[in-house]
Every structure is written in C-alpha cells, then in structure tokens.
Write a protein that holds these residues in place. Structure first.
Motif, short mmCIF file in Angstrom:
data_model
loop_
_atom_site.label_atom_id
_atom_site.label_comp_id
_atom_site.label_asym_id
_atom_site.label_seq_id
_atom_site.Cartn_x
_atom_site.Cartn_y
_atom_site.Cartn_z
N SER A 1 1.14 -0.96 0.20
CA SER A 1 -0.14 0.25 -0.35
C SER A 1 1.29 1.52 -0.45
CB SER A 1 -0.68 0.24 1.88
OG SER A 1 -1.79 -1.21 0.95
N CYS A 2 0.57 1.66 -0.57
CA CYS A 2 1.13 3.40 -0.64
C CYS A 2 -0.18 4.26 -0.40
CB CYS A 2 1.88 4.20 -2.29
SG CYS A 2 2.65 5.63 -2.08
N ALA A 3 0.23 5.16 0.93
CA ALA A 3 -0.80 6.14 1.49
C ALA A 3 -0.30 7.62 1.04
CB ALA A 3 -1.26 6.34 2.49
N THR A 4 -0.82 8.32 0.13
CA THR A 4 -0.55 9.68 -0.38
C THR A 4 -1.54 10.56 0.06
OG1 THR A 4 -2.02 9.74 -2.11
CG2 THR A 4 0.14 8.50 -2.67
N SER A 5 -1.10 11.68 0.06
CA SER A 5 -1.75 13.25 -0.20
C SER A 5 -2.89 13.31 -0.76
CB SER A 5 -0.75 14.32 0.65
OG SER A 5 -0.40 14.65 -0.65
N GLY A 6 -3.67 14.36 -0.30
CA GLY A 6 -4.68 14.12 -1.89
C GLY A 6 -4.89 14.59 -3.35
N SER A 7 -3.35 15.90 -2.41
CA SER A 7 -2.99 16.47 -3.93
C SER A 7 -1.58 15.62 -5.03
CB SER A 7 -2.40 17.76 -3.26
OG SER A 7 -1.05 17.10 -2.54
N ILE A 8 -1.71 15.21 -4.49
CA ILE A 8 -0.13 14.18 -5.43
C ILE A 8 -1.43 13.51 -5.71
CG2 ILE A 8 1.43 12.14 -5.14
CD1 ILE A 8 2.74 13.64 -2.46
N PHE A 9 -2.32 13.05 -5.30
CA PHE A 9 -3.36 11.37 -5.91
C PHE A 9 -4.22 12.36 -6.67
CE2 PHE A 9 -4.77 7.31 -5.49
CZ PHE A 9 -6.31 7.02 -5.73
N SER A 10 -4.71 13.42 -6.68
CA SER A 10 -5.40 14.22 -7.82
C SER A 10 -4.52 14.76 -8.84
CB SER A 10 -6.67 14.97 -7.02
OG SER A 10 -5.79 16.17 -6.07
N MET A 11 -3.13 14.53 -8.99
CA MET A 11 -2.36 15.54 -9.63
C MET A 11 -1.47 14.70 -10.42
SD MET A 11 -1.17 18.94 -7.48
CE MET A 11 0.04 19.54 -8.65
N TYR A 12 -0.87 13.51 -10.14
CA TYR A 12 -0.15 13.18 -10.75
C TYR A 12 -0.31 11.57 -11.34
CZ TYR A 12 3.14 16.89 -9.13
OH TYR A 12 3.91 17.37 -8.40
N ASP A 13 -0.16 11.19 -12.03
CA ASP A 13 -0.20 9.36 -12.40
C ASP A 13 1.41 8.88 -11.49
OD1 ASP A 13 0.05 10.19 -16.31
OD2 ASP A 13 -1.49 10.19 -14.39
N LEU A 14 0.61 7.55 -10.85
CA LEU A 14 1.42 7.24 -9.76
C LEU A 14 2.37 5.94 -10.50
CD1 LEU A 14 -0.50 7.88 -6.90
CD2 LEU A 14 1.65 9.43 -7.40
N GLY A 15 3.68 4.98 -9.86
CA GLY A 15 4.05 4.31 -9.62
C GLY A 15 4.21 3.60 -8.55
N TRP A 16 4.73 1.96 -8.95
CA TRP A 16 6.02 1.95 -7.62
C TRP A 16 7.19 1.43 -8.35
CZ3 TRP A 16 4.78 0.49 -2.56
CH2 TRP A 16 3.91 0.62 -2.37
N PHE A 17 7.87 1.68 -7.76
CA PHE A 17 9.50 1.31 -8.30
C PHE A 17 10.15 -0.13 -7.39
CE2 PHE A 17 9.85 5.16 -10.97
CZ PHE A 17 8.22 5.67 -10.56
N ARG A 18 11.03 0.12 -7.53
CA ARG A 18 11.83 -1.43 -7.14
C ARG A 18 13.23 -0.53 -7.17
NH1 ARG A 18 9.73 -7.23 -8.91
NH2 ARG A 18 10.67 -7.50 -10.79
N GLN A 19 14.16 -2.11 -5.61
CA GLN A 19 15.65 -1.48 -5.70
C GLN A 19 16.56 -2.86 -5.29
OE1 GLN A 19 17.28 2.36 -4.85
NE2 GLN A 19 19.09 2.00 -6.48
N VAL A 20 16.99 -3.11 -6.26
CA VAL A 20 18.03 -4.21 -5.24
C VAL A 20 19.14 -3.63 -4.84
CG1 VAL A 20 19.51 -6.06 -6.06
CG2 VAL A 20 17.06 -5.77 -6.37
N PRO A 21 20.13 -4.16 -4.01
CA PRO A 21 21.38 -3.36 -3.04
C PRO A 21 22.23 -3.45 -4.60
CG PRO A 21 20.88 -4.20 -1.95
CD PRO A 21 19.32 -4.46 -2.65
N GLY A 22 22.98 -2.08 -5.20
CA GLY A 22 24.03 -2.31 -6.81
C GLY A 22 23.12 -1.78 -7.56
N LYS A 23 22.10 -2.11 -7.58
CA LYS A 23 21.35 -2.24 -8.79
C LYS A 23 20.14 -0.94 -9.11
CE LYS A 23 21.30 -6.80 -10.26
NZ LYS A 23 19.99 -7.69 -10.56
#
Length: 115
Positions: free
Chosen positions: A21-43
């Motif tokens: 889950s990603c809880a956001t502020s109302g302003s962000i939620f209503s103004m932007y497209d949103l995404g999930w990212f991931r990161q592995v150490p060293g990449k």
C-alpha cells in the motif's frame, strides 16, 4: 513532510502473495500519475507498474500477469498486489509520481522472497 508512505512488505515464500500500500496526500493523488518502483542493492531503481490519473495501468514485462497495480480514490491510496512471487522479486519497493520527484522518495518497504 512525508507525503508518500509505503507499507505491506515482508518475508514470503516463493509462490506466495503480498499486497503493498502507498498512502498519499490528496493533492499528489489528484495531480499525478503514480507508480511502484523497486531497487536491489547495487542496481538501478526500476519501474514495476504505473497507473494514470484516469486509471490506465501498465506493468513491467518481468511482473506482467503476476502483479497488479490499483488505486482507491476515496483513500488516496495506491496498491500493488503481488502474486506468484519469485526470489528475484526481492527488493525494496517504493511508490512515487510518474515521472518520479526526488523529494517524494520515502523509506520504501522491504519485500523478501525466500524459502
């Protein structure tokens, strides 16, 4: 002031499921497209899935058919349902706007897939 807060990570066996889950502020939620990212150490951080303001979704080839991004407009929350998890899905998962805004990178939530 933190405006994107990720939760829901944990340790799961291969083949298992988690919902982030990603809880956001109302302003962000209503103004932007949103995404999930991931990161592995060293990449580099990679985009896993995205959802437009209008609800159109896109998923990386590596997770297509296993992960699903969605959002709840009433709760200003974006979700990532992860099924059939593999060890290579192990990473810290973050949510952010599309394109990402540096100020909004949070702590992320750790997902570990291991037996």
């Amino acid at each position: 002031q933190v405006q994107l807060v990720e939760s829901g990570g944990g340790l799961v066996q291969p083949g298992g499921s988690l919902r982030l889950s990603c809880a956001t502020s109302g302003s962000i939620f209503s103004m932007y497209d949103l995404g999930w990212f991931r990161q592995v150490p060293g990449k580099q951080r990679e985009l896993v899935a995205s959802i437009t303001y209008g609800g159109r979704t896109s998923h990386a080839d590596s997770v297509k058919g296993r992960f699903t991004i969605s959002k709840d407009n009433a709760k200003n929350t974006v979700y990532l349902q992860m099924n059939s998890l593999k060890p290579e899905d192990t990473a810290v998962y973050y949510c952010n706007t599309i394109p990402p805004i540096n100020y909004y990178w949070g702590q992320g939530t750790q997902v570990t897939v291991s037996s």
